[in-house]
Design an enzyme around this catalytic site. Structure first.
Site, short mmCIF file in Angstrom:
data_model
loop_
_atom_site.label_atom_id
_atom_site.label_comp_id
_atom_site.label_asym_id
_atom_site.label_seq_id
_atom_site.Cartn_x
_atom_site.Cartn_y
_atom_site.Cartn_z
N THR A 1 -4.99 4.13 0.26
CA THR A 1 -3.87 4.33 1.17
C THR A 1 -3.18 5.66 0.90
OG1 THR A 1 -1.66 3.48 1.74
CG2 THR A 1 -2.46 3.02 -0.46
N ASP A 2 -2.48 6.19 1.92
CA ASP A 2 -1.69 7.40 1.71
C ASP A 2 -0.43 7.13 0.89
OD1 ASP A 2 -0.20 6.00 3.62
OD2 ASP A 2 -0.17 7.62 5.09
N GLU A 3 -0.09 5.86 0.69
CA GLU A 3 1.13 5.54 -0.04
C GLU A 3 1.06 5.91 -1.52
OE1 GLU A 3 3.21 1.90 0.95
OE2 GLU A 3 1.89 1.61 2.68
N TYR B 1 3.07 -2.05 -4.92
CA TYR B 1 1.82 -1.98 -4.15
C TYR B 1 1.15 -0.63 -4.32
CZ TYR B 1 -1.07 -0.76 -0.15
OH TYR B 1 -2.09 -0.28 0.65
N LYS C 1 -2.46 0.49 -6.14
CA LYS C 1 -3.54 1.18 -5.45
C LYS C 1 -3.85 2.52 -6.13
CE LYS C 1 -5.60 0.34 -2.28
NZ LYS C 1 -6.93 -0.34 -2.12
#
Length: 356
Positions: free
Chosen positions: A133-135, A167, A171
């Site tokens: 993810t970009d997060e 989260y 990741k």
């Protein structure tokens, strides 16, 4: 090819499985634990296909993973299994650490053991594709934080990691594990980082399906803070096409950022959904009247935006859907698939707010 897809009953995973079965001659082994967000009803269009098989397996279960690898002999792994809801990670981070970190480690070790026994030719052709993810990058400057004539930065494949939530931290950890297994053991890995996905079969804890269903039921439409948070929105079927390109054409050891070129404030997203519903399912008052503003989520990132130039130039991928066309398709899908929406919402989650 035979492709082992973890999390294939989830939102993005099921889109990947449907894409592979419907658009290629490859076989799919779908490995999914079937948590609250995994639903085999998302795969009814392909589950009778002879090139598809389902294995209900937890990626933390090494013995079962070893069995699956030995039995099905895959040529590639696409690893999508993950806990993915930021609010849920704030309420209970333990599942995120277990699945996203321990699960990825366990899958990497099972894959490495299998890969080490392959012939030299099969080892060279094998791929382990980790979907992230970009997060993991944290957040970017918001337009209201910079001068008007300043060009806003984007996440690139070399942006430093600075995760903000349990989260995204889990990741980020899994991304590091995947790259370490390449560097240390030579396992042929590729990583992709994507922007916010939306589209059919999305579990209704996420913004877009939550707003659609709440609006139709006359419930309030809660907006965090002032709704100024910006996300880059990517239609899930465009993402599935990109992921297949990466696993089949991507370069070992590389990272590819995948974005939709659609930066939108959350408030704009919600108001657009309301406008579409006003046209498709009109009622006495505008759906936007149901919008309310609530306290923001802890540690809420203000802006994400992907630079997808690399995957465009190197793999010739671009999104086919604009935000407007993709969002209308999404709203129409939810309107015609109310039975699916009811089935995926069990008694443990009734679209209440999490992460307070």
């Amino acid at each position: 090819m035979k492709i082992l897809v973890t999390g294939g009953a989830g939102f993005i995973g099921s889109a990947v499985v449907r894409h592979i079965i419907n658009n290629t001659q490859d076989r799919v082994i779908n490995v999914d634990k079937l948590t609250y967000a995994g639903n085999l009803e998302s795969l009814v269009s392909v589950d009778k296909n002879e090139r598809y098989v389902f294995e209900q397996v937890d990626i933390c279960d090494r013995a079962e993973l070893d069995r699956v690898f030995a039995q099905h002999q895959p040529d590639a792994v696409m690893h999508l299994a993950a806990e993915s809801h930021v609010d849920r990670s704030i309420t209970g981070p333990s599942d995120f650490i277990q699945t996203n970190i321990i699960g990825t480690y366990t899958l990497l070790e099972a894959t490495r053991a299998y890969w080490n026994e392959l012939s030299a030719e099969a080892k060279k052709a094998f791929r382990f594709h980790h979907i992230s993810t970009d997060e993991v990058y944290g957040d970017l400057p918001h337009p209201d934080e910079v001068a008007l004539d300043t060009e806003l930065p984007l996440f690139t494949e070399t942006t430093s990691y600075a995760p903000s939530s349990p989260y995204s931290a889990s990741k980020a950890s899994s991304d590091h594990l995947v790259r370490a297994w390449l560097r240390t053991y030579g396992l042929p890995t590729i990583v992709t980082n994507c922007s916010n996905n939306y589209g059919p079969y999305h579990f209704p804890e996420k913004l877009i399906p939550l707003v659609i269903l709440n609006a139709l039921e006359g419930k309030l439409l809660p907006i965090y803070g002032k709704g100024e948070q910006i996300r880059d929105w990517l239609y899930v079927e465009d993402h599935a096409r990109a992921l297949y390109k990466v696993v089949t054409e991507g370069k070992i050891g590389d990272t590819y950022n995948i974005g939709g070129h659609n930066e939108k404030q959350n408030l704009e997203v919600v108001k657009t959904i309301c406008s579409i519903l006003d046209a498709l399912v009109p009622k006495d008052t505008p759906y936007a009247d149901q919008i309310i503003y609530v306290s923001d989520r802890p540690g809420h990132d203000r802006r994400y935006a992907i630079d997808a130039v690399k995957i465009s130039n190197e793999l010739n991928w671009q999104p086919e859907e604009t935000f407007e066309t993709g969002l209308r398709k999404t709203v129409e899908w939810y309107l015609t698939n109310q039975e699916w929406c009811q089935h995926v919402q069990d008694g443990s989650y009734q679209r209440e707010r999490l992460g307070i």
